[in-house]
Design a protein around this motif. Structure first.
Motif, PDB file in Angstrom:
ATOM      1  N   ALA A 149      68.364  88.341 -16.181  1.00 31.19           N
ATOM      2  CA  ALA A 149      69.767  87.874 -16.176  1.00 31.19           C
ATOM      3  C   ALA A 149      70.311  86.793 -14.759  1.00 31.19           C
ATOM      4  CB  ALA A 149      70.564  89.012 -16.080  1.00 31.19           C
ATOM      5  N   GLU A 150      69.443  86.793 -13.912  1.00 28.62           N
ATOM      6  CA  GLU A 150      69.637  86.012 -12.674  1.00 28.62           C
ATOM      7  C   GLU A 150      69.175  84.684 -12.802  1.00 28.62           C
ATOM      8  OE1 GLU A 150      68.952  87.646  -8.899  1.00 28.62           O
ATOM      9  OE2 GLU A 150      69.533  89.532  -9.628  1.00 28.62           O
ATOM     10  N   LEU A 151      68.280  84.161 -13.629  1.00 33.59           N
ATOM     11  CA  LEU A 151      67.688  82.990 -13.805  1.00 33.59           C
ATOM     12  C   LEU A 151      68.134  82.087 -14.502  1.00 33.59           C
ATOM     13  CD1 LEU A 151      65.037  82.136 -12.473  1.00 33.59           C
ATOM     14  CD2 LEU A 151      63.614  82.793 -14.179  1.00 33.59           C
TER      15      LEU A 151
ATOM     16  N   GLY B  47      67.411  71.033  -5.200  1.00 33.94           N
ATOM     17  CA  GLY B  47      65.757  70.676  -4.799  1.00 33.94           C
ATOM     18  C   GLY B  47      65.111  72.220  -4.570  1.00 33.94           C
ATOM     19  N   VAL B  48      64.039  71.835  -4.844  1.00 30.79           N
ATOM     20  CA  VAL B  48      63.006  72.961  -4.501  1.00 30.79           C
ATOM     21  C   VAL B  48      62.103  72.548  -3.278  1.00 30.79           C
ATOM     22  CG1 VAL B  48      60.752  73.881  -5.291  1.00 30.79           C
ATOM     23  CG2 VAL B  48      62.410  73.107  -6.983  1.00 30.79           C
TER      24      VAL B  48
ATOM     25  N   GLU C 120      56.566  69.312 -15.350  1.00 27.20           N
ATOM     26  CA  GLU C 120      55.479  70.004 -15.640  1.00 27.20           C
ATOM     27  C   GLU C 120      55.136  71.132 -14.490  1.00 27.20           C
ATOM     28  OE1 GLU C 120      53.893  66.043 -14.477  1.00 27.20           O
ATOM     29  OE2 GLU C 120      55.290  66.764 -16.051  1.00 27.20           O
ATOM     30  N   THR C 121      55.222  70.388 -13.115  1.00 32.86           N
ATOM     31  CA  THR C 121      55.113  71.281 -11.986  1.00 32.86           C
ATOM     32  C   THR C 121      56.288  72.192 -11.871  1.00 32.86           C
ATOM     33  OG1 THR C 121      54.004  69.341 -10.920  1.00 32.86           O
ATOM     34  CG2 THR C 121      54.842  70.977  -9.476  1.00 32.86           C
ATOM     35  N   PHE C 122      57.530  71.852 -12.067  1.00 35.62           N
ATOM     36  CA  PHE C 122      58.760  72.728 -12.110  1.00 35.62           C
ATOM     37  C   PHE C 122      58.499  73.877 -13.121  1.00 35.62           C
ATOM     38  CE2 PHE C 122      63.234  72.362 -10.553  1.00 35.62           C
ATOM     39  CZ  PHE C 122      63.461  73.766 -10.941  1.00 35.62           C
TER      40      PHE C 122
ATOM     41  N   MET D 159      68.104  73.787 -14.558  1.00 32.55           N
ATOM     42  CA  MET D 159      67.307  73.491 -13.245  1.00 32.55           C
ATOM     43  C   MET D 159      66.940  71.977 -13.164  1.00 32.55           C
ATOM     44  SD  MET D 159      65.942  77.254 -12.524  1.00 32.55           S
ATOM     45  CE  MET D 159      65.755  76.969 -10.627  1.00 32.55           C
ATOM     46  N   LEU D 160      66.230  71.751 -14.251  1.00 32.53           N
ATOM     47  CA  LEU D 160      65.801  70.212 -14.092  1.00 32.53           C
ATOM     48  C   LEU D 160      66.907  69.053 -14.174  1.00 32.53           C
ATOM     49  CD1 LEU D 160      62.862  70.741 -16.801  1.00 32.53           C
ATOM     50  CD2 LEU D 160      62.461  70.143 -14.309  1.00 32.53           C
ATOM     51  N   ALA D 161      67.845  69.586 -14.969  1.00 28.47           N
ATOM     52  CA  ALA D 161      69.037  68.386 -15.045  1.00 28.47           C
ATOM     53  C   ALA D 161      69.859  68.656 -13.529  1.00 28.47           C
ATOM     54  CB  ALA D 161      70.136  69.060 -16.069  1.00 28.47           C
TER      55      ALA D 161
END
Length: 186
Positions: free
Chosen positions: A30-32, A48-49, A13-15, A38-40
């Motif tokens: 188009a870049e995202l 990482g973030v 939920e934070t991500f 990303m979670l996987a």
């Protein structure tokens, strides 16, 4: 006191909040990458973030992939309201000092030669110059990923930029057919 970088394993939920409130605004669609991908990647332990400052009072954020073979700064942005105040240089310098990588670091910048107009070309060149001022150099490698063309910059010791990039993109797009149809390294 200056903020510090914090590497975080974000709860879903934070991500998702970071993704929707910041990333979807700060980066062209188009870049995202899809949030689910990303979670996987985060679950793999190699993605990482980092936030510069606390999540609820951050000045900048970065997402990156790093393992023993390659490291890619995937997303880097100063949050809205903090831009054009020197936070970008300060935050990226601190990030580079904070993370001791076994390999050099690569990143992508949108190709300024393929801009839709002069204003966009100037903005893309300004981004490239920002990274160059902080020690990145043009690797000479170009990549087209899902239709978006990039210059690939490197910093530090990257023995094989093309190989490192292909490896990381393989982690991002593990389906071989999907990869071959959408990932091109020139």
């Amino acid at each position: 006191m200056l903020p510090e970088w914090r590497k975080l394993i974000l709860p879903e939920e934070t991500f998702e909040a970071l993704y929707r409130n910041h990333m979807q605004v700060d980066f062209p669609p188009a870049e995202l990458k899809p949030l689910s991908r990303m979670l996987a990647l985060q679950a793999s332990g190699h993605y990482g973030v980092c936030t510069y400052g606390a999540v609820d009072d951050m000045q900048a954020y970065a997402c990156f992939y790093a393992d023993e073979r390659a490291a890619l700064l995937d997303y880097f942005a100063v949050v809205r309201g903090r831009r054009a105040q020197g936070w970008g240089s300060q935050a990226l310098t601190a990030l580079l000092q904070h993370h001791s990588l076994k390999t050099g670091l690569i990143l992508e910048c949108e190709d300024p030669d393929l801009s839709a107009n002069m204003a966009e070309a100037r903005l893309r060149r300004r981004r490239i110059h920002f990274y160059e001022r902080l020690g990145f150099t043009d690797s000479g490698i170009r990549a087209t990923i899902f239709g978006t063309s990039y210059w690939v910059l490197e910093r530090g010791r990257v023995d094989d930029v093309r190989g490192a990039l292909a490896y990381v993109y393989g982690q991002f797009v593990p389906d071989r057919v999907h990869y071959e149809a959408n990932v091109f390294i020139h």
